[in-house]
Scaffold this motif. Structure first.
Motif, PDB file in Angstrom:
ATOM      1  N   ILE A 124      -4.154   1.474  -7.600  1.00  0.00           N
ATOM      2  CA  ILE A 124      -3.040   2.267  -7.102  1.00  0.00           C
ATOM      3  C   ILE A 124      -2.618   1.273  -5.883  1.00  0.00           C
ATOM      4  CG2 ILE A 124      -2.299   4.304  -5.808  1.00  0.00           C
ATOM      5  CD1 ILE A 124      -3.451   4.845  -8.357  1.00  0.00           C
ATOM      6  N   ASP A 125      -1.686   0.273  -6.578  1.00  0.00           N
ATOM      7  CA  ASP A 125      -1.060  -0.658  -5.682  1.00  0.00           C
ATOM      8  C   ASP A 125       0.346  -0.615  -5.305  1.00  0.00           C
ATOM      9  OD1 ASP A 125      -0.130  -1.043  -8.170  1.00  0.00           O
ATOM     10  OD2 ASP A 125      -1.097  -2.962  -8.317  1.00  0.00           O
ATOM     11  N   ARG A 126       0.996   0.346  -5.895  1.00  0.00           N
ATOM     12  CA  ARG A 126       2.411   0.863  -5.364  1.00  0.00           C
ATOM     13  C   ARG A 126       2.521   2.358  -5.108  1.00  0.00           C
ATOM     14  NH1 ARG A 126       2.137  -4.079  -5.403  1.00  0.00           N
ATOM     15  NH2 ARG A 126       3.715  -5.639  -6.354  1.00  0.00           N
ATOM     16  N   PRO A 127       3.509   2.763  -4.318  1.00  0.00           N
ATOM     17  CA  PRO A 127       3.479   4.054  -4.206  1.00  0.00           C
ATOM     18  C   PRO A 127       3.699   5.073  -5.441  1.00  0.00           C
ATOM     19  CG  PRO A 127       4.669   2.936  -2.251  1.00  0.00           C
ATOM     20  CD  PRO A 127       4.221   2.057  -3.459  1.00  0.00           C
ATOM     21  N   TRP A 128       4.375   4.449  -6.405  1.00  0.00           N
ATOM     22  CA  TRP A 128       4.986   4.969  -7.643  1.00  0.00           C
ATOM     23  C   TRP A 128       3.708   5.344  -8.452  1.00  0.00           C
ATOM     24  CZ3 TRP A 128       4.060   2.090 -11.989  1.00  0.00           C
ATOM     25  CH2 TRP A 128       4.288   0.682 -11.427  1.00  0.00           C
ATOM     26  N   LYS A 129       2.525   4.359  -8.315  1.00  0.00           N
ATOM     27  CA  LYS A 129       1.410   4.629  -9.157  1.00  0.00           C
ATOM     28  C   LYS A 129       0.717   5.727  -8.809  1.00  0.00           C
ATOM     29  CE  LYS A 129       0.721   0.473 -11.393  1.00  0.00           C
ATOM     30  NZ  LYS A 129      -0.373  -0.334 -11.095  1.00  0.00           N
ATOM     31  N   ILE A 130       0.909   6.292  -7.707  1.00  0.00           N
ATOM     32  CA  ILE A 130       0.341   7.764  -7.220  1.00  0.00           C
ATOM     33  C   ILE A 130       0.591   8.853  -8.354  1.00  0.00           C
ATOM     34  CG2 ILE A 130       0.022   9.385  -5.294  1.00  0.00           C
ATOM     35  CD1 ILE A 130       0.357   7.304  -3.407  1.00  0.00           C
ATOM     36  N   PHE A 131       1.876   8.693  -8.569  1.00  0.00           N
ATOM     37  CA  PHE A 131       2.488   9.654  -9.345  1.00  0.00           C
ATOM     38  C   PHE A 131       2.136   9.263 -10.804  1.00  0.00           C
ATOM     39  CE2 PHE A 131       4.684   9.476  -5.433  1.00  0.00           C
ATOM     40  CZ  PHE A 131       4.530  10.367  -4.747  1.00  0.00           C
ATOM     41  N   GLN A 132       2.589   8.079 -11.304  1.00  0.00           N
ATOM     42  CA  GLN A 132       2.336   7.693 -12.602  1.00  0.00           C
ATOM     43  C   GLN A 132       0.674   8.020 -13.254  1.00  0.00           C
ATOM     44  OE1 GLN A 132       1.485   3.371 -13.500  1.00  0.00           O
ATOM     45  NE2 GLN A 132       3.353   3.627 -14.979  1.00  0.00           N
ATOM     46  N   GLU A 133      -0.231   7.706 -12.145  1.00  0.00           N
ATOM     47  CA  GLU A 133      -1.598   7.924 -12.599  1.00  0.00           C
ATOM     48  C   GLU A 133      -1.996   9.440 -12.425  1.00  0.00           C
ATOM     49  OE1 GLU A 133      -3.393   5.807 -14.187  1.00  0.00           O
ATOM     50  OE2 GLU A 133      -1.948   4.298 -14.151  1.00  0.00           O
ATOM     51  N   ASN A 134      -1.256  10.201 -11.906  1.00  0.00           N
ATOM     52  CA  ASN A 134      -1.862  11.616 -11.374  1.00  0.00           C
ATOM     53  C   ASN A 134      -2.299  12.261 -12.523  1.00  0.00           C
ATOM     54  OD1 ASN A 134      -2.149  13.268  -8.986  1.00  0.00           O
ATOM     55  ND2 ASN A 134      -0.425  14.566  -9.843  1.00  0.00           N
ATOM     56  N   GLY A 135      -1.635  12.605 -13.527  1.00  0.00           N
ATOM     57  CA  GLY A 135      -2.221  13.303 -14.649  1.00  0.00           C
ATOM     58  C   GLY A 135      -3.531  12.958 -15.066  1.00  0.00           C
ATOM     59  N   ARG A 139      -7.246  14.922 -15.007  1.00  0.00           N
ATOM     60  CA  ARG A 139      -8.027  15.188 -15.959  1.00  0.00           C
ATOM     61  C   ARG A 139      -9.596  14.551 -15.714  1.00  0.00           C
ATOM     62  NH1 ARG A 139      -3.109  14.593 -18.816  1.00  0.00           N
ATOM     63  NH2 ARG A 139      -3.040  16.036 -20.409  1.00  0.00           N
ATOM     64  N   SER A 140      -9.737  13.299 -15.037  1.00  0.00           N
ATOM     65  CA  SER A 140     -11.051  12.701 -14.795  1.00  0.00           C
ATOM     66  C   SER A 140     -11.622  13.549 -13.647  1.00  0.00           C
ATOM     67  CB  SER A 140     -10.849  11.126 -14.542  1.00  0.00           C
ATOM     68  OG  SER A 140     -11.825  10.636 -13.937  1.00  0.00           O
ATOM     69  N   ASP A 141     -10.918  14.010 -12.592  1.00  0.00           N
ATOM     70  CA  ASP A 141     -11.500  14.701 -11.584  1.00  0.00           C
ATOM     71  C   ASP A 141     -11.973  15.928 -11.812  1.00  0.00           C
ATOM     72  OD1 ASP A 141     -11.049  12.550 -10.062  1.00  0.00           O
ATOM     73  OD2 ASP A 141      -9.250  13.185  -8.730  1.00  0.00           O
ATOM     74  N   PHE A 142     -11.153  16.418 -12.752  1.00  0.00           N
ATOM     75  CA  PHE A 142     -11.694  17.910 -13.164  1.00  0.00           C
ATOM     76  C   PHE A 142     -12.894  18.068 -14.060  1.00  0.00           C
ATOM     77  CE2 PHE A 142     -11.682  21.463 -16.322  1.00  0.00           C
ATOM     78  CZ  PHE A 142     -11.065  22.557 -15.535  1.00  0.00           C
ATOM     79  N   GLY A 185      -3.420  20.522 -20.599  1.00  0.00           N
ATOM     80  CA  GLY A 185      -4.182  19.597 -19.522  1.00  0.00           C
ATOM     81  C   GLY A 185      -4.835  20.921 -18.585  1.00  0.00           C
ATOM     82  N   PRO A 186      -5.893  20.290 -17.973  1.00  0.00           N
ATOM     83  CA  PRO A 186      -6.657  21.106 -17.108  1.00  0.00           C
ATOM     84  C   PRO A 186      -5.683  21.567 -15.866  1.00  0.00           C
ATOM     85  CG  PRO A 186      -7.296  19.126 -16.806  1.00  0.00           C
ATOM     86  CD  PRO A 186      -6.337  18.763 -17.832  1.00  0.00           C
ATOM     87  N   VAL A 187      -6.172  23.031 -15.484  1.00  0.00           N
ATOM     88  CA  VAL A 187      -5.680  23.322 -14.208  1.00  0.00           C
ATOM     89  C   VAL A 187      -6.806  23.699 -13.052  1.00  0.00           C
ATOM     90  CG1 VAL A 187      -4.305  25.389 -12.978  1.00  0.00           C
ATOM     91  CG2 VAL A 187      -3.595  24.606 -15.332  1.00  0.00           C
ATOM     92  N   TYR A 188      -6.723  23.215 -12.016  1.00  0.00           N
ATOM     93  CA  TYR A 188      -7.752  23.498 -11.263  1.00  0.00           C
ATOM     94  C   TYR A 188      -6.879  24.125  -9.842  1.00  0.00           C
ATOM     95  CZ  TYR A 188     -11.256  22.310  -7.433  1.00  0.00           C
ATOM     96  OH  TYR A 188     -12.050  22.478  -6.294  1.00  0.00           O
ATOM     97  N   LEU A 189      -7.719  25.230  -9.385  1.00  0.00           N
ATOM     98  CA  LEU A 189      -7.200  26.069  -8.170  1.00  0.00           C
ATOM     99  C   LEU A 189      -8.457  25.858  -7.067  1.00  0.00           C
ATOM    100  CD1 LEU A 189      -5.767  28.942 -10.192  1.00  0.00           C
ATOM    101  CD2 LEU A 189      -4.463  26.932  -9.342  1.00  0.00           C
ATOM    102  N   GLY A 190      -7.830  25.278  -5.999  1.00  0.00           N
ATOM    103  CA  GLY A 190      -8.959  25.160  -5.145  1.00  0.00           C
ATOM    104  C   GLY A 190      -9.292  26.332  -4.055  1.00  0.00           C
ATOM    105  N   ARG A 202       1.745  24.658 -15.079  1.00  0.00           N
ATOM    106  CA  ARG A 202       1.394  24.171 -16.397  1.00  0.00           C
ATOM    107  C   ARG A 202       0.339  22.665 -16.037  1.00  0.00           C
ATOM    108  NH1 ARG A 202       5.858  22.216 -21.051  1.00  0.00           N
ATOM    109  NH2 ARG A 202       5.598  24.604 -21.535  1.00  0.00           N
ATOM    110  N   GLY A 203      -0.629  22.727 -16.860  1.00  0.00           N
ATOM    111  CA  GLY A 203      -1.529  21.516 -16.588  1.00  0.00           C
ATOM    112  C   GLY A 203      -1.011  20.411 -17.221  1.00  0.00           C
ATOM    113  N   PRO A 204      -1.499  18.981 -16.813  1.00  0.00           N
ATOM    114  CA  PRO A 204      -2.576  19.187 -15.907  1.00  0.00           C
ATOM    115  C   PRO A 204      -1.924  19.338 -14.351  1.00  0.00           C
ATOM    116  CG  PRO A 204      -1.841  16.890 -16.508  1.00  0.00           C
ATOM    117  CD  PRO A 204      -1.292  17.856 -17.301  1.00  0.00           C
ATOM    118  N   PHE A 205      -2.684  20.141 -13.670  1.00  0.00           N
ATOM    119  CA  PHE A 205      -2.267  20.517 -12.361  1.00  0.00           C
ATOM    120  C   PHE A 205      -3.383  20.835 -11.251  1.00  0.00           C
ATOM    121  CE2 PHE A 205      -1.239  24.028  -9.496  1.00  0.00           C
ATOM    122  CZ  PHE A 205      -0.192  23.690  -8.830  1.00  0.00           C
TER     123      PHE A 205
END
Length: 218
Positions: A124-135, A139-142, A185-190, A202-205
Motif C-alpha cells: 500500500i504505497d499510494r492512497p488509491w491502492k487502499i481502494f484497489q486492494e480492498n476487495g 477476502r483474505s481477512d475474512f 464475495g464475503p460479507v462481514y458484519l462487525g 453486495r460482497g466483498p463488503f
C-alpha cells in the motif's frame, strides 16, 4: 518476539494525508489494519516506528531483544509469512529496492545478509491502492478472522440473504429489511453494527464494529 512496523519515509509522504494522523501500518485496507493483519498472521504484538509526534498515540518498540522489523506498507499473506518466519537473524528480506523485513538487524545491508523475495507482494504505497486492494484484502481477512468460528444469527425475518455461506455476523448485529448478497464475495458484519431499513449490501463488503449503513444505503 515483537514485530515493529516501520514507516518507509518515502512511502509515508506518498500516503498523505492519511499518514498525517497515523503510521502507515495503521491504515485499514480490507477488514483489518495492516498492523492487525500482521498480529493475526504472526500471533505476536505489533508496535510502530513512526513520526515523533505520533508516538504518544502509537507506542514504539519495547525492550524485547528479539525483534522483527516489518515494512508497515506491506500486507502479509501465507507465502510471505512463511518466508519471514524462516528469516535468519541479522538478515534483510527485500524485493528490488524495497525493504520488506529484517530480523534483529545489527549492521547495514550488504550482499551477504540480503535475501531477495521473488513472489508477488501487496504494497500500500499510494492512497488509491487502499481502494484497489480492498476487495482482495476483505477476502483474505475474512478467511483469517472467521476460520474455526461460528457466525451469529440474523433474527430479522425481513432481511434477505443470498450466499449465506459467505456471510459472517458478529454478536450484537442488527438488520431491518435489508438485502445482503454474498454470492460474489464475503460479507462481514462487525460487532454491534447495523444495517438500517432498505440497505442493500453486495460482497466483498465489511462493516466495522458499531458502524452502520444508512436507511436505503447501497
Amino acid at each position: 518476539m515483537t514485530a515493529i512496523l516501520f514507516d518507509d519515509p518515502i512511502l509515508r509522504i506518498h500516503l498523505l494525508p492519511f499518514t498525517y494522523t497515523r503510521p502507515v501500518g495503521a491504515i485499514r485496507v480490507g477488514i483489518l489494519t495492516i498492523a492487525e493483519k500482521w498480529e493475526k498472521w504472526l500471533n505476536v504484538p505489533c508496535v510502530f516506528r513512526t513520526a515523533g509526534y505520533l508516538e504518544e498515540k502509537f507506542p514504539g518498540a519495547n525492550d524485547d531483544p528479539d525483534t522483527l522489523l516489518l515494512n508497515g506498507a506491506v500486507c502479509p499473506d501465507a507465502n510471505l509469512v512463511g518466508v519471514i518466519k524462516t528469516l535468519p537473524p541479522r538478515h534483510f528480506l527485500v524485493k528490488g529496492q524495497l525493504l520488506i523485513a529484517s530480523r534483529n538487524p545489527q549492521e547495514d545491508m550488504n550482499e551477504g545478509n540480503t535475501i531477495q523475495y521473488n513472489d508477488d507482494l501487496v504494497v500500500i504505497d499510494r492512497p488509491w491502492k487502499i481502494f484497489q486492494e480492498n476487495g482482495m484484502q476483505i477476502r483474505s481477512d475474512f478467511s483469517l478472522m472467521t476460520a474455526g468460528r461460528k457466525s451469529a444469527e440474523l433474527t430479522d425475518k425481513h432481511t434477505v440473504v443470498y450466499g449465506a455461506e459467505n456471510l459472517f455476523v458478529e454478536e450484537g448485529v442488527s438488520t431491518k429489511a435489508a438485502i445482503i448478497n454474498a454470492e460474489n464475495g464475503p460479507v462481514y458484519l462487525g460487532r454491534n453494527s447495523t444495517l438500517n431499513e432498505g440497505a442493500i449490501v453486495r460482497g466483498p463488503f465489511a462493516l466495522g464494529e458499531e458502524s452502520h449503513v444508512n436507511i436505503g444505503g447501497k
